[in-house]
Design a protein around this motif. Structure first.
Motif, PDB file in Angstrom:
ATOM      1  N   UNK A 185       0.822  -1.217   0.000  1.00 23.01           N
ATOM      2  CA  UNK A 185       0.000   0.000   0.000  1.00 23.01           C
ATOM      3  C   UNK A 185       0.851   1.261   0.000  1.00 23.01           C
ATOM      4  N   UNK A 186       2.106   1.106   0.315  1.00 14.92           N
ATOM      5  CA  UNK A 186       2.873   2.335   0.485  1.00 14.92           C
ATOM      6  C   UNK A 186       3.058   3.071  -0.852  1.00 14.92           C
ATOM      7  N   UNK A 187       3.053   2.306  -1.976  1.00 15.93           N
ATOM      8  CA  UNK A 187       3.150   2.968  -3.289  1.00 15.93           C
ATOM      9  C   UNK A 187       1.933   3.855  -3.513  1.00 15.93           C
ATOM     10  N   UNK A 188       0.753   3.378  -3.010  1.00 14.35           N
ATOM     11  CA  UNK A 188      -0.476   4.148  -3.195  1.00 14.35           C
ATOM     12  C   UNK A 188      -0.379   5.474  -2.436  1.00 14.35           C
ATOM     13  N   UNK A 189       0.105   5.389  -1.185  1.00 17.05           N
ATOM     14  CA  UNK A 189       0.204   6.615  -0.392  1.00 17.05           C
ATOM     15  C   UNK A 189       1.252   7.553  -0.941  1.00 17.05           C
ATOM     16  N   UNK A 190       2.266   6.976  -1.528  1.00 17.24           N
ATOM     17  CA  UNK A 190       3.282   7.808  -2.154  1.00 17.24           C
ATOM     18  C   UNK A 190       2.655   8.559  -3.328  1.00 17.24           C
ATOM     19  N   UNK A 191       1.861   7.841  -4.085  1.00 18.58           N
ATOM     20  CA  UNK A 191       1.168   8.451  -5.239  1.00 18.58           C
ATOM     21  C   UNK A 191       0.234   9.569  -4.772  1.00 18.58           C
ATOM     22  N   UNK A 192      -0.559   9.236  -3.749  1.00 21.03           N
ATOM     23  CA  UNK A 192      -1.499  10.238  -3.219  1.00 21.03           C
ATOM     24  C   UNK A 192      -0.729  11.453  -2.715  1.00 21.03           C
ATOM     25  N   UNK A 193       0.391  11.190  -2.053  1.00 17.33           N
ATOM     26  CA  UNK A 193       1.199  12.304  -1.530  1.00 17.33           C
ATOM     27  C   UNK A 193       1.636  13.233  -2.664  1.00 17.33           C
ATOM     28  N   UNK A 194       2.172  12.652  -3.726  1.00 20.37           N
ATOM     29  CA  UNK A 194       2.671  13.490  -4.823  1.00 20.37           C
ATOM     30  C   UNK A 194       1.537  14.211  -5.530  1.00 20.37           C
ATOM     31  N   UNK A 195       0.422  13.528  -5.669  1.00 16.32           N
ATOM     32  CA  UNK A 195      -0.740  14.151  -6.310  1.00 16.32           C
ATOM     33  C   UNK A 195      -1.171  15.367  -5.483  1.00 16.32           C
ATOM     34  N   UNK A 196      -1.289  15.159  -4.157  1.00 12.19           N
ATOM     35  CA  UNK A 196      -1.709  16.250  -3.271  1.00 12.19           C
ATOM     36  C   UNK A 196      -0.682  17.367  -3.233  1.00 12.19           C
ATOM     37  N   UNK A 197       0.589  16.977  -3.152  1.00 12.16           N
ATOM     38  CA  UNK A 197       1.647  17.978  -3.048  1.00 12.16           C
ATOM     39  C   UNK A 197       1.675  18.856  -4.306  1.00 12.16           C
ATOM     40  N   UNK A 198       1.519  18.234  -5.460  1.00 15.47           N
ATOM     41  CA  UNK A 198       1.550  19.014  -6.702  1.00 15.47           C
ATOM     42  C   UNK A 198       0.408  20.010  -6.785  1.00 15.47           C
ATOM     43  N   UNK A 199      -0.728  19.626  -6.237  1.00 13.08           N
ATOM     44  CA  UNK A 199      -1.866  20.537  -6.265  1.00 13.08           C
ATOM     45  C   UNK A 199      -1.754  21.612  -5.189  1.00 13.08           C
ATOM     46  N   UNK A 200      -1.448  21.166  -3.973  1.00 14.47           N
ATOM     47  CA  UNK A 200      -1.494  22.107  -2.846  1.00 14.47           C
ATOM     48  C   UNK A 200      -0.194  22.877  -2.683  1.00 14.47           C
ATOM     49  N   UNK A 201       0.927  22.189  -2.832  1.00 18.12           N
ATOM     50  CA  UNK A 201       2.230  22.800  -2.581  1.00 18.12           C
ATOM     51  C   UNK A 201       3.192  22.546  -3.742  1.00 18.12           C
ATOM     52  N   UNK A 202       2.922  23.186  -4.888  1.00 17.13           N
ATOM     53  CA  UNK A 202       3.733  22.895  -6.076  1.00 17.13           C
ATOM     54  C   UNK A 202       5.233  23.104  -5.877  1.00 17.13           C
ATOM     55  N   UNK A 203       5.641  23.987  -4.958  1.00 16.50           N
ATOM     56  CA  UNK A 203       7.086  24.235  -4.822  1.00 16.50           C
ATOM     57  C   UNK A 203       7.738  23.357  -3.748  1.00 16.50           C
ATOM     58  N   UNK A 204       6.951  22.493  -3.136  1.00 12.65           N
ATOM     59  CA  UNK A 204       7.454  21.710  -1.996  1.00 12.65           C
ATOM     60  C   UNK A 204       8.719  20.909  -2.313  1.00 12.65           C
ATOM     61  N   UNK A 205       8.673  20.120  -3.369  1.00 17.90           N
ATOM     62  CA  UNK A 205       9.794  19.232  -3.639  1.00 17.90           C
ATOM     63  C   UNK A 205      11.057  20.020  -3.981  1.00 17.90           C
ATOM     64  N   UNK A 206      10.870  21.078  -4.769  1.00 21.22           N
ATOM     65  CA  UNK A 206      12.001  21.915  -5.147  1.00 21.22           C
ATOM     66  C   UNK A 206      12.652  22.504  -3.883  1.00 21.22           C
ATOM     67  N   UNK A 207      11.817  22.978  -2.974  1.00 16.71           N
ATOM     68  CA  UNK A 207      12.361  23.578  -1.749  1.00 16.71           C
ATOM     69  C   UNK A 207      13.015  22.526  -0.849  1.00 16.71           C
ATOM     70  N   UNK A 208      12.440  21.335  -0.852  1.00 14.40           N
ATOM     71  CA  UNK A 208      13.050  20.245  -0.085  1.00 14.40           C
ATOM     72  C   UNK A 208      14.451  19.944  -0.628  1.00 14.40           C
ATOM     73  N   UNK A 209      14.557  19.862  -1.954  1.00 13.98           N
ATOM     74  CA  UNK A 209      15.863  19.571  -2.566  1.00 13.98           C
ATOM     75  C   UNK A 209      16.877  20.670  -2.249  1.00 13.98           C
ATOM     76  N   UNK A 210      16.395  21.919  -2.273  1.00 15.77           N
ATOM     77  CA  UNK A 210      17.297  23.035  -1.942  1.00 15.77           C
ATOM     78  C   UNK A 210      17.794  22.925  -0.500  1.00 15.77           C
ATOM     79  N   UNK A 211      16.884  22.576   0.396  1.00 16.39           N
ATOM     80  CA  UNK A 211      17.284  22.434   1.798  1.00 16.39           C
ATOM     81  C   UNK A 211      18.258  21.274   1.980  1.00 16.39           C
ATOM     82  N   UNK A 212      18.080  20.216   1.216  1.00 20.42           N
ATOM     83  CA  UNK A 212      19.019  19.091   1.312  1.00 20.42           C
ATOM     84  C   UNK A 212      20.400  19.508   0.807  1.00 20.42           C
TER      85      UNK A 212
END
Ligand SMILES: [Zn+2]
Length: 432
Positions: free
Chosen positions: A1-28
């Protein structure tokens, strides 16, 4: 099931927080910078942000001009630090003037937050800010190998409204989170088979502690658990013993506030690293408390803000063995102005923490308490368990090392946990 939640996470993140991943990568990426590089980047970002506020927020323009500070013409840290700190009352009273204009197609979130003293602050948080905060938490959990889509237990506490519960359950399903509304052993038993899949536990530290305590002898299987995170409350030393036994690890802490974002996150070596990329923190020369400038708060600039906490910073020469060079907060010692009144003198409420910490370290006795003051010179301490005459004496003796003109009354068998929300160790009923 974890692939499903990963999918849901990315779907939600892209809609709600489009810059999230980019900012996460910058912080890393900036995670690997040296202290000097970090501080240099921080000051540059501070200057840019303060200039932005000067140009776009009518409140800050007027506010800076009171000390003849114009960040475009005479920027220096010294001049910046001459500007008057901003209080929560300012954020509430000049709310509209503080807000900066946001373009129509930019996304914002409406935020409401209430403090311990009851006053409510509302503001609009832009997408970059909202996503930065999430990215900073994600970076912190990444130190433990935990991703936002991983299965987690979340201690929310007391909510009896059925509809609200159902709605929260659904939202929780989407983010792969199991929310626990009470710590009844039956509830824990009902989670049963799921426990060994839990990667992270989070919630108020007192609740995590109580859960651990109740289930101490139940042999819970937390074989996948990677992180236990306590928020908002002080983590008492005796919480950690039980946590270690039940979860196999200590409770780590995250320090933040809605208007300030994540201020610091504890690393696996036990140090609270400041989010230097997004925040500028200082000690208020007047109150001794922390001042926070949230450099990502574009839609509602938070500058030299008196958060109200007393914070001890680690020496600037200190370097953590985890390799991160972000400055460290040694301890959030307590709320400013929260005082216990004797007949003539007053004592910081933190004194209580030290009294019970001493008893724990010297005698290994764990005491869960909450203190209430209804009149000057008298203090009630509610104790959760039964009190023996010896324990009664022990507390009074330890307390007498600190309190000179205060009459103590200990009340046993008091379940003060029955009310909602954050557990405070001291509540004053004396009008300020
Ligand atoms: Zn560290």
């Amino acid at each position: 099931m974890s692939w499903l939640h990963k999918k849901i996470f990315w779907w939600g993140a892209n809609r709600r927080n489009p810059s999230l991943y980019k900012q996460f990568l910058e912080l890393k990426k900036t995670e690997r910078l040296s202290r000097e590089e970090l501080l240099k980047m921080q000051e540059e970002r501070l200057k840019t942000f303060v200039e932005f506020a000067y140009k776009n927020s009518s409140f800050y323009k007027a506010h800076f001009e009171k000390t003849n500070f114009n960040p475009i013409e005479n920027w220096s840290l010294e001049n910046f630090k001459k500007t008057k700190p901003v209080s929560k009352a300012d954020l509430i009273n000049f709310n509209q003037e503080i807000h900066t204009p946001v373009s129509k197609n930019e996304k914002t979130f409406f935020v409401e937050t209430s403090g311990t003293s009851g006053e409510i602050l509302t503001f609009h948080r832009d997408e970059l800010w909202d996503s930065f905060n999430r990215a900073a938490i994600w970076r912190g959990t990444s130190w433990y190998g935990v991703n936002p889509w991983d299965f987690s237990l979340y201690f929310w506490g007391y909510n009896s409204d059925f509809l609200k519960k159902t709605k929260l359950r659904f939202l929780d399903f989407l983010v792969n989170r199991f929310r626990v509304f009470d710590y009844n052993p039956k509830t824990m038993a009902s989670i049963g088979s799921k426990l060994n899949r839990v990667k992270a536990i989070e919630g108020y530290s007192s609740m995590i502690y109580e859960l651990a305590q109740i289930n101490e002898n139940n042999n819970l299987d937390f074989s996948s658990l990677k992180m236990v995170k306590g928020t908002s409350e002080k983590i008492m030393p005796h919480y950690q013993d039980v946590a270690q036994r039940v979860f196999g690890q200590r409770i780590i802490s995250e320090y933040g506030a809605t208007e300030c974002s994540i201020i610091a996150f504890e690393c696996p070596k036990g140090n609270m690293h400041i989010t230097t990329e997004g925040l500028y923190t200082e000690t208020d020369p007047e109150t001794g408390g922390i001042l926070v400038t949230n450099m990502v708060s574009r839609s509602f600039p938070i500058i030299r803000y008196q958060l109200g906490d007393e914070v001890k910073f680690k020496d600037s020469n200190f370097r953590c063995t985890c390799g991160l060079e972000h400055p460290v907060i040694e301890e959030v010692t307590g709320r400013i102005g929260s005082k216990i009144y004797g007949l003539d003198r007053s004592y910081p409420s933190l004194t209580l923490y030290y009294i019970f910490k001493n008893i724990y370290f010297n005698k290994r006795i764990k005491i869960d308490f909450q203190a209430h003051q209804f009149e000057k010179g008298k203090l009630q301490i509610w104790i959760k368990d039964k009190l023996s005459p010896e324990l009664n004496k022990l507390i009074l003796t330890e307390a007498s090392n600190y309190f000179m003109d205060l009459e103590l009354e200990l009340i046993e068998n008091n379940n003060f946990r029955e009310n909602q929300g954050k557990l405070r160790d001291f509540i004053s009923h004396i009008p300020s």
